[in-house]
Write an enzyme that holds these catalytic residues in place. Structure first.
Site, short mmCIF file in Angstrom:
data_model
loop_
_atom_site.label_atom_id
_atom_site.label_comp_id
_atom_site.label_asym_id
_atom_site.label_seq_id
_atom_site.Cartn_x
_atom_site.Cartn_y
_atom_site.Cartn_z
N HIS A 40 0.78 -0.94 -0.31
CA HIS A 40 -0.09 -0.35 0.67
C HIS A 40 0.82 1.51 -0.17
CE1 HIS A 40 -0.09 -0.89 4.99
NE2 HIS A 40 0.83 0.19 4.50
N GLU A 58 4.90 0.14 -0.19
CA GLU A 58 4.79 -0.68 1.12
C GLU A 58 5.28 -2.04 1.35
OE1 GLU A 58 4.27 -0.15 5.61
OE2 GLU A 58 3.90 2.04 4.44
N HIS A 91 9.96 0.12 11.87
CA HIS A 91 9.31 0.37 12.95
C HIS A 91 10.11 0.65 14.32
CE1 HIS A 91 4.87 1.59 10.66
NE2 HIS A 91 4.72 0.74 10.93
#
EC number: 4.6.1.24
Length: 105
Positions: A40, A58, A91
């Site tokens: 997305h 990504e 992340h």
């Protein structure tokens, strides 16, 4: 695509390439991995200076096999909509839902 390390997790160039290729195939066929939303749009709110221009997509990267659904984990490859590899981000070590660059990004 070259090998990269996200936080302390190393990925070979082959693993990076496999994830980028999967992202490209799904993107070009307007499809996603399983019932997920990947690949997305990646908006690059963090302002990474990628070597290729966006817009970006990504896609999760895995140490074994290619992501096909389920939990995406923390690490992503970034491609542009022409299927050019932009980089790898994670992340892990970032605040909130943001990303930091893996090595070589």
């Amino acid at each position: 695509q070259s090998a990269t390390t996200c936080s302390s997790k190393p990925y070979s160039a082959q693993q990076v390439r496999a994830a980028a290729n999967a992202a490209c195939q799904y993107y070009q066929s307007n499809d996603t991995a399983g019932s997920t939303t990947y690949p997305h749009t990646y908006h690059n709110y963090e302002g990474f200076d990628f070597a290729v221009n966006g817009p970006y997509q990504e896609y999760p990267i895995r140490t074994s096999g290619v992501y096909s659904g389920g939990s995406p984990g923390a690490d992503r490859v970034i491609i542009n909509t022409q299927c050019q590899f932009a980089g790898a981000i994670t992340h892990t070590g970032a605040s909130g839902n943001q990303f930091v660059g893996c090595s070589n990004t």
